[in-house]
Design a protein around this motif. Sequence first.
Motif, short mmCIF file in Angstrom:
data_model
loop_
_atom_site.label_atom_id
_atom_site.label_comp_id
_atom_site.label_asym_id
_atom_site.label_seq_id
_atom_site.Cartn_x
_atom_site.Cartn_y
_atom_site.Cartn_z
N TRP A 1 57.25 71.40 40.28
CA TRP A 1 58.33 71.05 41.20
C TRP A 1 59.69 71.18 40.52
O TRP A 1 59.90 70.70 39.41
CB TRP A 1 58.13 69.63 41.71
CG TRP A 1 59.26 69.15 42.59
CD1 TRP A 1 59.48 69.48 43.89
CD2 TRP A 1 60.31 68.25 42.21
NE1 TRP A 1 60.61 68.84 44.35
CE2 TRP A 1 61.14 68.08 43.36
CE3 TRP A 1 60.63 67.57 41.04
CZ2 TRP A 1 62.26 67.26 43.34
CZ3 TRP A 1 61.75 66.76 41.02
CH2 TRP A 1 62.55 66.61 42.15
N ALA A 2 60.63 71.86 41.21
CA ALA A 2 62.02 72.00 40.77
C ALA A 2 62.16 72.74 39.45
O ALA A 2 63.21 72.69 38.81
CB ALA A 2 62.71 70.64 40.68
N SER A 3 61.11 73.43 39.03
CA SER A 3 61.18 74.19 37.78
C SER A 3 61.75 75.58 38.03
O SER A 3 61.67 76.12 39.13
CB SER A 3 59.79 74.33 37.14
OG SER A 3 59.38 73.10 36.58
N GLY A 4 62.31 76.14 37.00
CA GLY A 4 62.87 77.47 37.10
C GLY A 4 63.20 78.02 35.74
O GLY A 4 62.99 77.37 34.70
N PRO A 5 63.72 79.23 35.70
CA PRO A 5 64.05 79.87 34.42
C PRO A 5 65.31 79.30 33.82
O PRO A 5 66.03 78.52 34.45
CB PRO A 5 64.24 81.32 34.83
CG PRO A 5 64.75 81.25 36.24
CD PRO A 5 64.03 80.08 36.85
N VAL A 6 65.58 79.69 32.60
CA VAL A 6 66.84 79.36 31.94
C VAL A 6 67.53 80.67 31.57
O VAL A 6 66.91 81.73 31.51
CB VAL A 6 66.62 78.49 30.69
CG1 VAL A 6 66.03 77.14 31.08
CG2 VAL A 6 65.75 79.19 29.65
N THR A 7 68.82 80.58 31.31
CA THR A 7 69.61 81.77 31.03
C THR A 7 69.61 82.09 29.54
O THR A 7 69.14 81.31 28.70
CB THR A 7 71.05 81.59 31.50
OG1 THR A 7 71.66 80.58 30.67
CG2 THR A 7 71.11 81.16 32.95
N GLU A 8 70.22 83.22 29.22
CA GLU A 8 70.36 83.61 27.81
C GLU A 8 71.24 82.62 27.06
O GLU A 8 71.10 82.46 25.84
CB GLU A 8 70.93 85.03 27.71
CG GLU A 8 69.96 86.11 28.13
CD GLU A 8 68.67 86.09 27.31
OE1 GLU A 8 68.76 85.88 26.06
OE2 GLU A 8 67.59 86.27 27.89
N PHE A 9 72.16 81.97 27.75
CA PHE A 9 72.98 80.95 27.09
C PHE A 9 72.10 79.82 26.57
O PHE A 9 72.27 79.34 25.44
CB PHE A 9 74.02 80.39 28.06
CG PHE A 9 75.08 81.38 28.45
CD1 PHE A 9 76.07 81.75 27.55
CD2 PHE A 9 75.09 81.94 29.72
CE1 PHE A 9 77.05 82.66 27.90
CE2 PHE A 9 76.07 82.85 30.08
CZ PHE A 9 77.05 83.22 29.18
#
Length: 768
Positions: free
Chosen positions: A297-305
């Motif tokens: 739930w509410a999970s997602g990717p992270v950016t290169e930063f």
Amino acid sequence: MIRIKKKQLEIFLKKYSLVALLLIGIFKINAQSLDKVAREKIRNLEKLISKAERNDIDVLKEKTTIRTAETFLTYANWDEKHIAENEKYFKKVPLYRDDALEKAKALPDFERKEVVLMLDEAISYLQLLIDKQVFRKPSKNIDWERVGVEGDQLTFEGRPVFLTDYTWKPDTKKLTEFHGNQDGFFITPSYIQQDGSLIPSVYNKLSSKEDGTLGFIFLNHKTVPEWALKAYGDSLVLPTDRYTVYDIDNPGAKDFQRRLIKAVVPFTANRKFSELGYMLCNEPHFFTQKTGDKLAWASGPVTEFTKAKFRNWLKQKHQNIDVLNKLWSSNFKNFETIRINIPIDTGLQGTPTWYDWNLFNLHRVTEWYQFLKNEIKKYDTNAKVHLKIMPNLWTDNKRSHGIDLEALTEMSGIVGNDSGAEHNRTWGPPYEWEKDYAFEWRELCMGFDFMKSVSPKKINFNSELHYLSTVRSRNLYLDPQYARAVFWLAHTYGMTASQIWYWPRKENGAISGRAGKGYAGSNSQQPRVTNEVATTMIDLNTNAEVIMAMQRQRKPVRIFYSKTSAINKKEHMDDLFHLYESLNFEGIPLGFVTKNIFEKQDHKKWDVVLVRKTPYATEEEFNAIQNYLDQGGTVIIDSESLKRNEYGVPMTKTLKQETGNLIELSSKESIKKVLMLFLERKGLGGNIIIEETNKVGKKGCIWKVVKNKKGNDVLSVVNVGKTNASLKISFKNKKQFVCIDLIKGVEVNTNPILKPYEVYFVELINMK
């Protein structure tokens, strides 16, 4: 406090039971008559109020009840004309979906019948007051303009007070006079322009805003300025449904927040409407977890930063790539080449990679909110910040959400939270608590005890209270006594102020456009529940000094919480709860201790530390416990705790008993037995004994005892069990005493039978 004789008590009980008889005819009255009957009863109650006031009887409760009745009669009339609209909302709730139309048709008369019942109860009780069969201490309707924050309490006219209001309640005198009058201001990133100025409409509203009443500043994170998107690119916004839609590691986030805070805070600094602090985020969570291809739930990717920040964090932590490669069983050439898949798979839990990522996620989120706090305090040096943290992010097992409750509570000037409690199910499989309890109290009690252990000298502000309804827990026919029980319990455990979820109606009863799926079956259709909240708050404020004494109780027993085990173990918090649960019905104030609490707080605040089912610990955590032992502390530990470090490497040392007292036990039953003997020998077991029996065979009454100003014991008991509980109350020295009900002002049984949800609040007076 006045005592009455047994015969008088019998008369009181007989008269009060007449309420039930009055109900017999209610359900036979047609819809048109119900409104007329209710309004006639309002007039009767008003006449009784006038008579009571001539006899110097406090009538704040009855005036509150009349306002509640008038409000819900208006709502019932609206509901009668809008059956189809209500049907639409009932269909949104799985529990009511199949009979949504019937529910919508029945709603107006349900509300009217509830109003009639509520008024009958008020009339009967006020007559008892006039007849001096029961007695009431005076109370005051609190002026929110004159309430101040003083340390760990709110004060009004030199006394502690507890306050509550509702999210989105219309700001009209009709609704603010008796049901909360909280103020505040809402800000969001799209309010700031690239030149650092606020958009004109917001500037005009903010610059002209009066000091108002006690309130808080709501920092929203659901928008991003268009100019920031152009300047920093589309990656500034994350493809994840969260209350923070942007990447907190993108430099653009700090850029627009600096400008926004600089523009807003000079207008909000040192104002009454910001005295309850700056809420840095609504329900913050940054889940980064999946199981196979299924995102949590509410999970997602992270950016290169974020990934770059992670690599730098790893470099600082491990120093040498060979050290990391050995732990991770990897072969990275250097820290710059480290790559892992985010969201991280739960199959990795217990591995060094899992630990490092989740610890970093906690670190980076805490760092972000520390940045926001620092920026606010540049322009408001007296500012207090808090976050609307869901305590179940701590009381439940998952640790992939980025919320370090301890660090964020310690950082905040106000203990912020979004505490909830569930009393039924609208959908889904049964809850574990349903076997033994009338409602789920784990998040409330355990969460508040932890936060109070971390920050004992701060107010506790539940800025989105979910005791009346949650996503999965709602009941149109909710017993109003549940509202009393859960609010009473929360305040004895530390809650100071709250904003209840929620009031999705306009003043004329129309459903607000923000009602969503949570409206049907909620408190805005429940006059008696809404009224019970208000009258419970009056009782809490009438006895505020005693309630504050319960909040401030020294916590002699501390359960050791290891963030390390919580990250690495799948069910660590379940294990901690089972120990906590076994002790929470014994009248013992419980708390928690961590490495930071060991290092920053006086060890004299507690007498014993329990360490159970905590196999993982950092060297710093281990050393903190050993240092406590070396200073003469007592530790009770089981055989499976403190065996491995954060990376699963076996520890080369064990706790040593020198000046302290180290006791090794196995089961929670043996821990409890030895603990109770230890507390008794130390004189910490208290003077009161409560023996409980019920049909479940498992204790369900949570109780606390404190001394009042007269030196008498005051006892608060809440039955959270699912069956009646028979109590036998006694003193250890067998002295004779009577119990005086502090709400009714009469002598009551020392061996009461408490129904589920019942609150028993008495002063124990010795017989000489």
